[in-house]
Motif scaffolding. Structure first.
Motif, PDB file in Angstrom:
ATOM      1  N   PRO A  45       0.814  -1.221   0.000  1.00 40.15           N
ATOM      2  CA  PRO A  45       0.000   0.000   0.000  1.00 40.15           C
ATOM      3  C   PRO A  45       0.847   1.271   0.000  1.00 40.15           C
ATOM      4  CG  PRO A  45       0.092  -0.924   2.211  1.00 40.15           C
ATOM      5  CD  PRO A  45       0.875  -1.859   1.319  1.00 40.15           C
ATOM      6  N   HIS A  46       0.257   2.341  -0.541  1.00 45.71           N
ATOM      7  CA  HIS A  46       0.820   3.696  -0.468  1.00 45.71           C
ATOM      8  C   HIS A  46       2.248   3.759  -1.012  1.00 45.71           C
ATOM      9  CE1 HIS A  46      -2.339   3.924   2.849  1.00 45.71           C
ATOM     10  NE2 HIS A  46      -2.753   4.751   1.896  1.00 45.71           N
ATOM     11  N   GLY A  47       2.406   3.370  -2.282  1.00 45.01           N
ATOM     12  CA  GLY A  47       3.719   3.369  -2.912  1.00 45.01           C
ATOM     13  C   GLY A  47       4.079   4.710  -3.520  1.00 45.01           C
ATOM     14  N   MET A  48       5.276   5.187  -3.203  1.00 42.59           N
ATOM     15  CA  MET A  48       5.810   6.440  -3.752  1.00 42.59           C
ATOM     16  C   MET A  48       7.207   6.164  -4.282  1.00 42.59           C
ATOM     17  SD  MET A  48       4.378   8.736  -0.599  1.00 42.59           S
ATOM     18  CE  MET A  48       4.251   7.221   0.400  1.00 42.59           C
ATOM     19  N   GLY A 107      10.314   2.048   4.590  1.00 44.75           N
ATOM     20  CA  GLY A 107       9.038   1.480   4.981  1.00 44.75           C
ATOM     21  C   GLY A 107       8.398   2.230   6.125  1.00 44.75           C
ATOM     22  N   LEU A 108       7.081   2.395   6.054  1.00 42.98           N
ATOM     23  CA  LEU A 108       6.292   3.040   7.102  1.00 42.98           C
ATOM     24  C   LEU A 108       5.160   2.099   7.511  1.00 42.98           C
ATOM     25  CD1 LEU A 108       5.991   6.626   5.531  1.00 42.98           C
ATOM     26  CD2 LEU A 108       7.598   5.892   7.310  1.00 42.98           C
ATOM     27  N   THR A 151      -2.591   5.639   9.868  1.00 44.90           N
ATOM     28  CA  THR A 151      -1.263   5.031   9.892  1.00 44.90           C
ATOM     29  C   THR A 151      -0.227   6.013   9.341  1.00 44.90           C
ATOM     30  OG1 THR A 151      -1.500   4.069   7.685  1.00 44.90           O
ATOM     31  CG2 THR A 151      -2.240   2.727   9.562  1.00 44.90           C
ATOM     32  N   PRO A 152       1.047   5.871   9.736  1.00 45.58           N
ATOM     33  CA  PRO A 152       2.093   6.758   9.201  1.00 45.58           C
ATOM     34  C   PRO A 152       2.188   6.720   7.678  1.00 45.58           C
ATOM     35  CG  PRO A 152       2.903   5.610  11.140  1.00 45.58           C
ATOM     36  CD  PRO A 152       1.570   5.005  10.828  1.00 45.58           C
ATOM     37  N   ALA A 153       2.068   5.532   7.075  1.00 46.89           N
ATOM     38  CA  ALA A 153       2.191   5.444   5.617  1.00 46.89           C
ATOM     39  C   ALA A 153       1.066   6.193   4.923  1.00 46.89           C
ATOM     40  CB  ALA A 153       2.195   3.986   5.185  1.00 46.89           C
TER      41      ALA A 153
END
Length: 354
Positions: free
Chosen positions: A264-267, A298-299, A310-312
């Motif tokens: 999830p949440h890929g940058m 990673g977060l 969540t942090p991510a």
């Protein structure tokens, strides 16, 4: 009194260096060169007014009409007219660019062009003259070649928040090789948003987000590359954002180390596969205390990425393409400037030495 080259009715005319207008006596007092595609060609007059040449390339496959007037010392004016048609090239070279009109990007955004065919060394200077990037407020923006098919632009320092930036592509008729010519003639404008630069500290296991130089907005616990898969040092620019990323170790040369289809949440930070992303498969205790990744930042996250607390998720929602993430205190080398949009790792003198 007036001479126009190429001659009236000429066809297959090259787009560079062929149009010349001169006056045998007197001075040229008016030049108009217009194409049947609506283009108007600007030019430069010689100091004595006896000759005129275009400042850029003519468009390919275009019929041009020329009206030239010269005035003698007694004030008598003579006007001559001519028309000709430029060549249609056998190969067209397109510059694919990474910015969208009207979008907003982070302060580290680099404008990157990737040509569909190589640009020969002999024609790089003319291509660089035909492609420019301007800013409001004004700042010097320079291009840098990475090899023969990639041309990136950036200022010396990060963009000022709120800057309006325009990519000017005037490649139509510009030769890029023995048979290849550019075709594009367009402007693409975008904006720079708020300031956000983040620092991922490999030793402290943290990601600190700055909303201004020295102004901390938030600090998040993180987990970077483990001792066998260290994270690059250096300034890296977010080039893509995806809610879910399929991560396969085989695509980055790590064999069958992992295959996680729903990260999830890929940058994305590098072309080679470095990301800031959410991690739901490690226990929460590793974030802020241990480096466990294969080189990414990673977060903590949940599977599916559906928890905005969540942090991510927070960092993903707070980030723009073009934001900078700088990794420090890693045992790895500085990231290569062409591995992603990471030219900020080059000095200005190196950047401008094309």
């Amino acid at each position: 009194m007036v001479t126009i080259l190429p001659k009236n009715g000429a066809t297959g005319v090259d787009t560079n260096g062929t149009l010349k207008i001169s006056a045998a006596s007197g001075k040229l007092s008016g030049i108009a060169v217009t194409g049947d595609d609506g283009s108007k060609i600007d030019g430069t007059m010689s100091g004595d007014g006896s000759s005129w040449t275009p400042t850029g390339a003519l468009h390919t496959g275009t019929k041009y009409s020329v009206v030239a007037t010269a005035t003698d010392t007694q004030g008598k004016a003579v006007t001559d007219r001519s028309s000709f048609t430029t060549l249609t090239p056998s190969a067209t070279n397109i510059a694919n660019f990474n910015v969208n009109p009207g979008d907003t990007y982070g302060v580290g955004m680099e404008v990157s062009l990737n040509f569909t065919s190589v640009v020969a060394d002999a024609y790089k200077a003319s291509v660089l003259k035909a492609v420019t990037v301007t800013a409001d407020p004004a700042v010097d923006v320079q291009g840098h070649w990475f090899g023969n098919s990639r041309l990136d632009f950036r200022p010396q320092d990060y963009w000022a928040p709120g800057t309006k930036v325009t990519l000017h592509l005037h490649l139509n008729g510009v030769r890029t090789g023995q048979t290849g010519y550019g075709k594009q003639d367009k402007d693409v404008s975008f904006s720079i948003g708020r300031y956000q630069v983040s620092v991922a500290d490999n030793s402290a296991h943290t990601l600190t987000i700055y909303s201004g130089p020295g102004v901390v907005r938030k600090k998040l616990p993180a987990s970077l590359g483990d001792p066998d898969h260290t994270t690059y040092n250096g300034k890296m620019v977010i080039s893509e954002k995806d809610p879910t990323v399929d991560m396969n170790s085989q695509t980055v040369g790590l064999g069958n180390a992992y295959r996680i289809k729903d990260v999830p949440h890929g940058m994305r930070l590098t072309t080679s596969g470095t990301f800031v992303h959410g991690n739901y498969w490690r226990p929460a205790s590793v974030f802020g205390s241990e480096n466990t990744s294969h080189g990414c930042v990673g977060l903590r996250d949940v599977q599916g990425g559906g928890d905005p607390s969540t942090p991510a998720a927070w960092f993903y929602n707070a980030s723009l393409i073009g934001d900078v993430v700088q990794v420090v205190n890693s045992p790895d080398r500085i990231v290569s400037p062409d591995n992603g949009l990471n030219g900020w790792n080059m000095s200005w003198s190196a950047w401008t030495s094309n």
